[in-house]
Design a protein around this motif. Sequence first.
Motif, PDB file in Angstrom:
ATOM      1  N   THR A   1      57.857  66.699  31.748  1.00  0.00           N
ATOM      2  CA  THR A   1      56.617  65.926  31.778  1.00  0.00           C
ATOM      3  C   THR A   1      55.421  66.800  32.122  1.00  0.00           C
ATOM      4  OG1 THR A   1      57.038  65.282  34.064  1.00  0.00           O
ATOM      5  CG2 THR A   1      57.751  63.758  32.339  1.00  0.00           C
ATOM      6  N   LYS A   2      55.670  68.037  32.538  1.00  0.00           N
ATOM      7  CA  LYS A   2      54.591  68.994  32.786  1.00  0.00           C
ATOM      8  C   LYS A   2      54.219  69.582  31.436  1.00  0.00           C
ATOM      9  CE  LYS A   2      52.380  72.197  35.466  1.00  0.00           C
ATOM     10  NZ  LYS A   2      50.974  71.956  35.365  1.00  0.00           N
ATOM     11  N   ILE A   3      53.002  69.328  31.003  1.00  0.00           N
ATOM     12  CA  ILE A   3      52.553  69.802  29.698  1.00  0.00           C
ATOM     13  C   ILE A   3      51.646  71.009  29.890  1.00  0.00           C
ATOM     14  CG2 ILE A   3      51.274  69.200  27.605  1.00  0.00           C
ATOM     15  CD1 ILE A   3      52.107  66.280  28.142  1.00  0.00           C
ATOM     16  N   TYR A   4      52.034  72.110  29.286  1.00  0.00           N
ATOM     17  CA  TYR A   4      51.243  73.336  29.327  1.00  0.00           C
ATOM     18  C   TYR A   4      50.477  73.432  28.019  1.00  0.00           C
ATOM     19  CZ  TYR A   4      54.200  74.652  33.263  1.00  0.00           C
ATOM     20  OH  TYR A   4      54.851  74.685  34.475  1.00  0.00           O
ATOM     21  N   SER A   5      49.215  73.821  28.108  1.00  0.00           N
ATOM     22  CA  SER A   5      48.403  73.894  26.893  1.00  0.00           C
ATOM     23  C   SER A   5      47.448  75.082  26.960  1.00  0.00           C
ATOM     24  CB  SER A   5      47.616  72.598  26.699  1.00  0.00           C
ATOM     25  OG  SER A   5      46.695  72.415  27.748  1.00  0.00           O
ATOM     26  N   ILE A   6      46.855  75.364  25.800  1.00  0.00           N
ATOM     27  CA  ILE A   6      45.889  76.447  25.678  1.00  0.00           C
ATOM     28  C   ILE A   6      44.875  76.050  24.615  1.00  0.00           C
ATOM     29  CG2 ILE A   6      47.218  77.733  23.940  1.00  0.00           C
ATOM     30  CD1 ILE A   6      46.281  80.310  25.526  1.00  0.00           C
ATOM     31  N   GLY A   7      43.644  76.479  24.789  1.00  0.00           N
ATOM     32  CA  GLY A   7      42.601  76.203  23.810  1.00  0.00           C
ATOM     33  C   GLY A   7      42.831  76.964  22.518  1.00  0.00           C
ATOM     34  N   SER A   8      42.465  76.354  21.414  1.00  0.00           N
ATOM     35  CA  SER A   8      42.708  76.950  20.097  1.00  0.00           C
ATOM     36  C   SER A   8      41.955  78.252  19.868  1.00  0.00           C
ATOM     37  CB  SER A   8      42.354  75.955  18.989  1.00  0.00           C
ATOM     38  OG  SER A   8      40.969  75.654  19.015  1.00  0.00           O
ATOM     39  N   GLU A   9      40.862  78.472  20.586  1.00  0.00           N
ATOM     40  CA  GLU A   9      40.072  79.685  20.393  1.00  0.00           C
ATOM     41  C   GLU A   9      40.488  80.826  21.321  1.00  0.00           C
ATOM     42  OE1 GLU A   9      38.104  80.134  17.788  1.00  0.00           O
ATOM     43  OE2 GLU A   9      38.690  78.093  17.229  1.00  0.00           O
ATOM     44  N   LYS A  10      41.438  80.564  22.216  1.00  0.00           N
ATOM     45  CA  LYS A  10      41.961  81.643  23.072  1.00  0.00           C
ATOM     46  C   LYS A  10      42.753  82.606  22.203  1.00  0.00           C
ATOM     47  CE  LYS A  10      40.856  80.127  27.232  1.00  0.00           C
ATOM     48  NZ  LYS A  10      40.230  80.861  28.280  1.00  0.00           N
ATOM     49  N   ASN A  11      42.978  83.821  22.726  1.00  0.00           N
ATOM     50  CA  ASN A  11      43.735  84.769  21.914  1.00  0.00           C
ATOM     51  C   ASN A  11      45.243  84.636  22.165  1.00  0.00           C
ATOM     52  OD1 ASN A  11      44.508  86.612  24.071  1.00  0.00           O
ATOM     53  ND2 ASN A  11      42.428  87.398  24.024  1.00  0.00           N
ATOM     54  N   VAL A  12      46.007  85.144  21.235  1.00  0.00           N
ATOM     55  CA  VAL A  12      47.465  85.037  21.270  1.00  0.00           C
ATOM     56  C   VAL A  12      48.041  85.764  22.487  1.00  0.00           C
ATOM     57  CG1 VAL A  12      49.580  85.644  20.026  1.00  0.00           C
ATOM     58  CG2 VAL A  12      47.628  84.669  18.785  1.00  0.00           C
ATOM     59  N   ARG A  13      47.412  86.855  22.887  1.00  0.00           N
ATOM     60  CA  ARG A  13      47.891  87.561  24.081  1.00  0.00           C
ATOM     61  C   ARG A  13      47.814  86.646  25.303  1.00  0.00           C
ATOM     62  NH1 ARG A  13      46.209  93.420  26.621  1.00  0.00           N
ATOM     63  NH2 ARG A  13      47.497  93.157  28.469  1.00  0.00           N
ATOM     64  N   SER A  14      46.732  85.904  25.444  1.00  0.00           N
ATOM     65  CA  SER A  14      46.596  84.955  26.554  1.00  0.00           C
ATOM     66  C   SER A  14      47.692  83.898  26.502  1.00  0.00           C
ATOM     67  CB  SER A  14      45.235  84.273  26.520  1.00  0.00           C
ATOM     68  OG  SER A  14      44.204  85.202  26.721  1.00  0.00           O
ATOM     69  N   ALA A  15      48.015  83.442  25.302  1.00  0.00           N
ATOM     70  CA  ALA A  15      49.090  82.457  25.143  1.00  0.00           C
ATOM     71  C   ALA A  15      50.426  83.044  25.595  1.00  0.00           C
ATOM     72  CB  ALA A  15      49.171  81.994  23.694  1.00  0.00           C
ATOM     73  N   ALA A  16      50.708  84.270  25.182  1.00  0.00           N
ATOM     74  CA  ALA A  16      51.968  84.921  25.570  1.00  0.00           C
ATOM     75  C   ALA A  16      52.034  85.119  27.087  1.00  0.00           C
ATOM     76  CB  ALA A  16      52.113  86.254  24.845  1.00  0.00           C
ATOM     77  N   GLU A  17      50.917  85.506  27.681  1.00  0.00           N
ATOM     78  CA  GLU A  17      50.868  85.689  29.135  1.00  0.00           C
ATOM     79  C   GLU A  17      51.117  84.372  29.869  1.00  0.00           C
ATOM     80  OE1 GLU A  17      47.758  89.478  29.164  1.00  0.00           O
ATOM     81  OE2 GLU A  17      46.993  87.444  29.491  1.00  0.00           O
ATOM     82  N   GLU A  18      50.526  83.291  29.359  1.00  0.00           N
ATOM     83  CA  GLU A  18      50.716  81.962  29.961  1.00  0.00           C
ATOM     84  C   GLU A  18      52.179  81.522  29.861  1.00  0.00           C
ATOM     85  OE1 GLU A  18      49.382  78.397  31.877  1.00  0.00           O
ATOM     86  OE2 GLU A  18      48.455  80.362  31.663  1.00  0.00           O
ATOM     87  N   MET A  19      52.785  81.756  28.712  1.00  0.00           N
ATOM     88  CA  MET A  19      54.198  81.406  28.539  1.00  0.00           C
ATOM     89  C   MET A  19      55.071  82.213  29.500  1.00  0.00           C
ATOM     90  SD  MET A  19      54.820  80.992  24.471  1.00  0.00           S
ATOM     91  CE  MET A  19      53.397  80.646  23.458  1.00  0.00           C
ATOM     92  N   ALA A  20      54.799  83.502  29.614  1.00  0.00           N
ATOM     93  CA  ALA A  20      55.579  84.351  30.512  1.00  0.00           C
ATOM     94  C   ALA A  20      55.405  83.922  31.967  1.00  0.00           C
ATOM     95  CB  ALA A  20      55.173  85.818  30.340  1.00  0.00           C
ATOM     96  N   ARG A  21      54.188  83.631  32.353  1.00  0.00           N
ATOM     97  CA  ARG A  21      53.890  83.229  33.733  1.00  0.00           C
ATOM     98  C   ARG A  21      54.641  81.950  34.114  1.00  0.00           C
ATOM     99  NH1 ARG A  21      49.063  84.546  33.707  1.00  0.00           N
ATOM    100  NH2 ARG A  21      48.181  82.824  32.524  1.00  0.00           N
ATOM    101  N   ASN A  22      54.747  81.035  33.178  1.00  0.00           N
ATOM    102  CA  ASN A  22      55.380  79.738  33.453  1.00  0.00           C
ATOM    103  C   ASN A  22      56.830  79.649  32.973  1.00  0.00           C
ATOM    104  OD1 ASN A  22      53.170  78.082  34.691  1.00  0.00           O
ATOM    105  ND2 ASN A  22      52.145  78.809  32.847  1.00  0.00           N
TER     106      ASN A  22
END
Length: 130
Positions: free
Chosen positions: A3-24
């Motif tokens: 039920t914890k939903i993680y999200s990212i803005g569409s204009e963020k870069n892919v590296r930020s997305a990968a970092e967020e996934m790794a962090r969580n």
Amino acid sequence: MSTKIYSIGSEKNVRSAAEEMARNQIGSLLVTQEGNYTGIITEVDIIRKVVAKGIDPAATTVRTVMTSPLITIEADRSVLDANDLMEQKKIRHIGVTRNGKIIGMVSIRDFLHPLDVKEQADIKQQASGF
């Protein structure tokens, strides 16, 4: 279902997305644009659409590699229905909705965890058609 939903803005870069996934320690992020979920970016998207093609993840927006639209299933559907839909669509993550609003996410990893006794009985009953 998580039920914890993680999200990212569409204009963020892919590296930020990968970092967020790794962090969580997760394998996907829902992608938001103007406050709405517009898609999903997964580890597989990053590997196949960016890394394998030698594209710079810091210079690539999430929007350009996300999968859209997000495939969803209503919360009152069974685990078997979710698994079947994921297999049919060849995806590893699916949004769970209630009345059209996303309330959680299911990952293929969720199917690896044992179900409690009641869930097992409910699934057997649904599978047998009773």
